[in-house]
Design a protein around this motif. Structure first.
Motif, short mmCIF file in Angstrom:
data_model
loop_
_atom_site.label_atom_id
_atom_site.label_comp_id
_atom_site.label_asym_id
_atom_site.label_seq_id
_atom_site.Cartn_x
_atom_site.Cartn_y
_atom_site.Cartn_z
N ASN A 54 -90.03 18.71 26.89
CA ASN A 54 -90.05 19.95 26.11
C ASN A 54 -91.02 20.92 26.78
OD1 ASN A 54 -88.11 18.75 24.49
ND2 ASN A 54 -89.59 18.04 23.01
N ASN A 55 -92.08 21.34 26.11
CA ASN A 55 -93.03 22.28 26.72
C ASN A 55 -94.30 21.61 27.22
OD1 ASN A 55 -91.42 24.57 26.30
ND2 ASN A 55 -92.06 24.65 24.16
N LEU A 56 -94.31 20.28 27.28
CA LEU A 56 -95.51 19.54 27.69
C LEU A 56 -95.47 19.23 29.18
CD1 LEU A 56 -98.11 17.93 26.89
CD2 LEU A 56 -96.61 15.94 26.65
N ASP A 57 -96.47 19.71 29.91
CA ASP A 57 -96.64 19.34 31.32
C ASP A 57 -97.22 17.93 31.34
OD1 ASP A 57 -97.45 18.93 33.92
OD2 ASP A 57 -98.59 20.78 34.08
N CYS A 58 -96.52 17.00 31.93
CA CYS A 58 -96.91 15.58 31.88
C CYS A 58 -97.71 15.13 33.09
CB CYS A 58 -95.66 14.72 31.73
SG CYS A 58 -94.71 15.08 30.25
N SER A 59 -98.20 16.06 33.90
CA SER A 59 -98.87 15.68 35.14
C SER A 59 -100.24 15.03 34.92
CB SER A 59 -99.00 16.88 36.07
OG SER A 59 -99.76 17.90 35.46
N ASN A 60 -100.89 15.30 33.80
CA ASN A 60 -102.23 14.73 33.59
C ASN A 60 -102.47 14.47 32.11
OD1 ASN A 60 -104.76 13.78 34.34
ND2 ASN A 60 -105.70 15.78 34.08
N SER A 62 -101.83 11.43 28.69
CA SER A 62 -101.67 10.00 28.41
C SER A 62 -100.21 9.68 28.11
CB SER A 62 -102.54 9.61 27.21
OG SER A 62 -102.04 10.22 26.04
N LYS A 63 -99.87 8.43 28.31
CA LYS A 63 -98.52 7.97 27.99
C LYS A 63 -98.23 8.19 26.50
CE LYS A 63 -97.90 3.57 27.75
NZ LYS A 63 -97.77 2.15 28.07
N ARG A 64 -99.22 7.97 25.67
CA ARG A 64 -99.06 8.15 24.22
C ARG A 64 -98.65 9.59 23.88
NH1 ARG A 64 -104.00 7.98 20.30
NH2 ARG A 64 -103.08 9.48 18.91
N MET A 65 -99.27 10.56 24.56
CA MET A 65 -98.96 11.97 24.33
C MET A 65 -97.49 12.26 24.68
SD MET A 65 -99.85 15.05 23.45
CE MET A 65 -101.61 15.23 23.52
N VAL A 66 -97.01 11.69 25.77
CA VAL A 66 -95.61 11.89 26.18
C VAL A 66 -94.68 11.28 25.13
CG1 VAL A 66 -93.87 11.33 27.91
CG2 VAL A 66 -96.16 12.04 28.62
N LEU A 67 -94.96 10.06 24.70
CA LEU A 67 -94.11 9.41 23.70
C LEU A 67 -94.11 10.18 22.39
CD1 LEU A 67 -94.95 5.67 24.44
CD2 LEU A 67 -92.81 6.87 24.94
N GLU A 68 -95.27 10.67 21.97
CA GLU A 68 -95.34 11.45 20.72
C GLU A 68 -94.52 12.74 20.85
OE1 GLU A 68 -99.46 12.07 19.78
OE2 GLU A 68 -99.74 9.98 19.17
N THR A 69 -94.54 13.36 22.02
CA THR A 69 -93.77 14.58 22.24
C THR A 69 -92.29 14.29 22.18
OG1 THR A 69 -95.57 15.49 23.57
CG2 THR A 69 -93.41 16.52 23.82
N VAL A 70 -91.86 13.19 22.80
CA VAL A 70 -90.45 12.80 22.76
C VAL A 70 -90.02 12.56 21.32
CG1 VAL A 70 -88.79 11.01 23.39
CG2 VAL A 70 -90.39 11.87 25.11
N ARG A 71 -90.83 11.83 20.57
CA ARG A 71 -90.47 11.49 19.18
C ARG A 71 -90.48 12.70 18.26
NH1 ARG A 71 -93.81 6.50 20.04
NH2 ARG A 71 -92.26 4.88 20.38
N SER A 72 -91.32 13.69 18.57
CA SER A 72 -91.46 14.85 17.68
C SER A 72 -90.37 15.89 17.91
CB SER A 72 -92.83 15.49 17.86
OG SER A 72 -92.91 16.13 19.11
N GLY A 73 -89.48 15.65 18.84
CA GLY A 73 -88.47 16.64 19.19
C GLY A 73 -87.31 16.73 18.24
N GLY A 74 -87.35 16.02 17.14
CA GLY A 74 -86.26 16.09 16.16
C GLY A 74 -84.95 15.51 16.69
#
Length: 94
Positions: A54-60, A62-74
């Motif tokens: 989505n709008n999260l740059d994943c270059s730096n 945590s893995k948890r932040m990426v997973l939360e972003t994926v799950r929060s995408g509806g």
């Protein structure tokens, strides 16, 4: 775009990230496995490096932040990945 189930099983497992690097001096987030029959099958590949969700740059992050972003995408996540070419060392973005 990938339609994702709202439960914990997203159909893929990620490794790496800022808190637990997969490779020395590399905080990238990588796909380590994909569940057969999941929505991710045929879209993601093992060893894909997740560049953006989505709008999260994943270059730096945590893995948890990426997973939360994926799950929060509806149920939908727009992902940009870097993928190694077969037999090559270069990464390209898909």
């Amino acid at each position: 775009q990938s339609g994702l189930a709202s439960d914990d099983n997203l159909g893929f497992i990620l490794v790496g990230g800022r808190d637990d690097p997969q490779y020395p001096n590399d905080s990238g987030i990588y796909v380590s496995s994909i569940s057969k029959g999941s929505v991710a099958e045929g879209k993601l590949k093992v060893n894909d490096c997740i560049s953006r969700v989505n709008n999260l740059d994943c270059s730096n992050v945590s893995k948890r932040m990426v997973l939360e972003t994926v799950r929060s995408g509806g149920g939908v996540a727009n992902m940009v990945v870097r993928r190694r070419r077969m037999g090559g060392r270069c990464l390209y973005t898909t």
